[in-house]
Design an enzyme around this catalytic site. Structure first.
Site, PDB file in Angstrom:
ATOM      1  N   GLY A   1      14.061  26.372   3.867  1.00 19.40           N
ATOM      2  CA  GLY A   1      14.600  27.584   3.252  1.00 19.40           C
ATOM      3  C   GLY A   1      16.104  27.440   3.141  1.00 19.40           C
ATOM      4  O   GLY A   1      16.749  26.859   4.018  1.00 19.40           O
TER       5      GLY A   1
ATOM      6  N   ALA B   1      20.610  26.742   5.897  1.00 18.99           N
ATOM      7  CA  ALA B   1      19.270  26.193   5.675  1.00 18.99           C
ATOM      8  C   ALA B   1      18.500  26.146   6.978  1.00 18.99           C
ATOM      9  O   ALA B   1      19.092  26.093   8.067  1.00 18.99           O
ATOM     10  CB  ALA B   1      19.356  24.784   5.072  1.00 18.99           C
ATOM     11  N   ASP B   2      17.191  26.173   6.857  1.00 18.13           N
ATOM     12  CA  ASP B   2      16.322  25.987   8.016  1.00 18.13           C
ATOM     13  C   ASP B   2      15.061  25.254   7.559  1.00 18.13           C
ATOM     14  O   ASP B   2      14.537  25.547   6.488  1.00 18.13           O
ATOM     15  CB  ASP B   2      15.933  27.336   8.634  1.00 18.13           C
ATOM     16  CG  ASP B   2      15.222  27.154   9.965  1.00 18.13           C
ATOM     17  OD1 ASP B   2      15.916  26.963  10.976  1.00 18.13           O
ATOM     18  OD2 ASP B   2      13.976  27.156   9.977  1.00 18.13           O
ATOM     19  N   SER B   3      14.619  24.270   8.351  1.00 18.92           N
ATOM     20  CA  SER B   3      13.421  23.502   7.989  1.00 18.92           C
ATOM     21  C   SER B   3      12.348  23.687   9.046  1.00 18.92           C
ATOM     22  O   SER B   3      12.648  23.698  10.240  1.00 18.92           O
ATOM     23  CB  SER B   3      13.753  22.007   7.896  1.00 18.92           C
ATOM     24  OG  SER B   3      14.678  21.771   6.867  1.00 18.92           O
TER      25      SER B   3
END
Lengths: 224, 224
Positions: free
Chosen positions: A143, A106-108
């Site tokens: 994501g 995940a990436d924010s």
């Protein structure tokens, strides 16, 4: 809820990573969670907040943290960056997948007026970011990429966040007290600033913390 | 963040309560928190979730739990009940206030189609509540009363919560695993059901957990 925790450290080799591995077992949950694939989950993230969310939701998983280049094409639309980086993180661990394992990455990103706020490197940068978020609405995009040996599923989730005004004393207090240098946009939603200064969100709280758990749960159903 | 924790138990007498008292000290925060009245706070609530929220937000406080009759007039509009009960809880502790102490009381209700969902007493009641919330939007109202020796401030905060559908197996799993008999509406937002089955909120997460911390922080500024 964490019934067992095992640790291995310093494993290295062509198919392993040189970081600590931690396994979180929620055996009781794992056996009973409905509509859930009985497949081992690997969380490819260093974020203690993502670990916390998965644990609270009753998942059993192992943490493998990988160092991945977090640059992205300069002309990429801001809302696509989190998905792009999440996918890159999952693909970096693809060679680690054994049998029926599923990697979760995940990436924010924090987006204000089309501009991405990354992790601040200095006090002044953190101060500048928070003072721009104060009194305004911004978007958090997380994501996520789920990668098994047979398929990949990627998605992004958006949450609108509305901050109250903050005084210079309040911004100074927050930065000095919480040192938010490891956080996109220079704030943590589960800290003083999130509890006392966010007046409204539209979307899910877990997405602002870094992992849209309800989407993750739904997408995992596609892995049989 | 909790730097010290002291406990006293079994104190009784006309001006005391017969429950455990617990003090949560966040000295570092307390000294530095900006625009915050330097007055002792008493949380009049048994809820571990309210305690958690105040601690995460960096407040120092003492917990006094009081048993209060939670009935309300049958013709009272559903949205006014939480404020009514919060005020009753604070007034029940009014004689305990010493010097500059401020009592914080709160009550949360879950409202679906104008009907209040209380704490379920049986498995069947919990099942019925969750199956009605599933796939629907409901409102959580938390009423808060702040009571000092010189003034009282009361307010209510509303948050809209949107649940995904739940299968019979999922409802059964949740009730058996989490035993939500101490929770209004038979669910906890910070548990499996909240993380995996709430697809959207409009308002604040802390309000759904039981205490609208940003409103509390703002209202406390009126106590000098």
């Amino acid at each position: 809820m964490v019934l067992g925790l095992s640790q291995e450290s310093g494993i290295s080799g062509p198919n392993r990573i040189a970081f600590a591995r931690e396994s979180y077992f929620c055996k009781k949950h794992y056996l009973q969670m409905p509509m859930f694939p009985a497949r081992p989950l690997i969380l490819a993230s260093k974020s203690p907040r993502r670990r916390q969310l998965l644990t609270e939701a009753g998942f059993s998983f192992t943490v493998h943290s990988l160092d991945v280049d977090e640059s992205f094409p300069p002309d990429m639309p801001a809302t696509e960056v989190a998905g792009y980086l999440a996918r890159r993180k999952a693909l970096a661990g693809k060679h680690l997948i054994k049998d029926r394992e599923i990697i979760i990455s995940a990436d924010s990103v924090v987006i204000l007026n089309g501009q991405i706020f990354n992790k601040p490197e200095t006090y002044d940068e953190a101060y500048s970011m928070i003072s721009q978020l104060a009194g305004n609405q911004h978007t958090v995009v997380t994501g996520v990429c789920l990668l098994g040996s047979e398929q990949e599923r990627s998605f992004s989730e958006h949450t609108e966040v509305f901050f109250e005004d903050l005084s210079p004393e309040e911004i100074k207090y927050y930065i000095e007290q919480y040192q938010p240098y490891d956080k996109a946009g220079a704030y943590g939603v589960q800290e003083w600033i999130g509890h006392c200064k966010i007046r409204r969100i539209e979307g899910t709280y877990t997405n602002v913390m870094g992992l849209p758990v309800h989407r993750l749960y739904a997408e995992l159903q596609y892995f049989k």
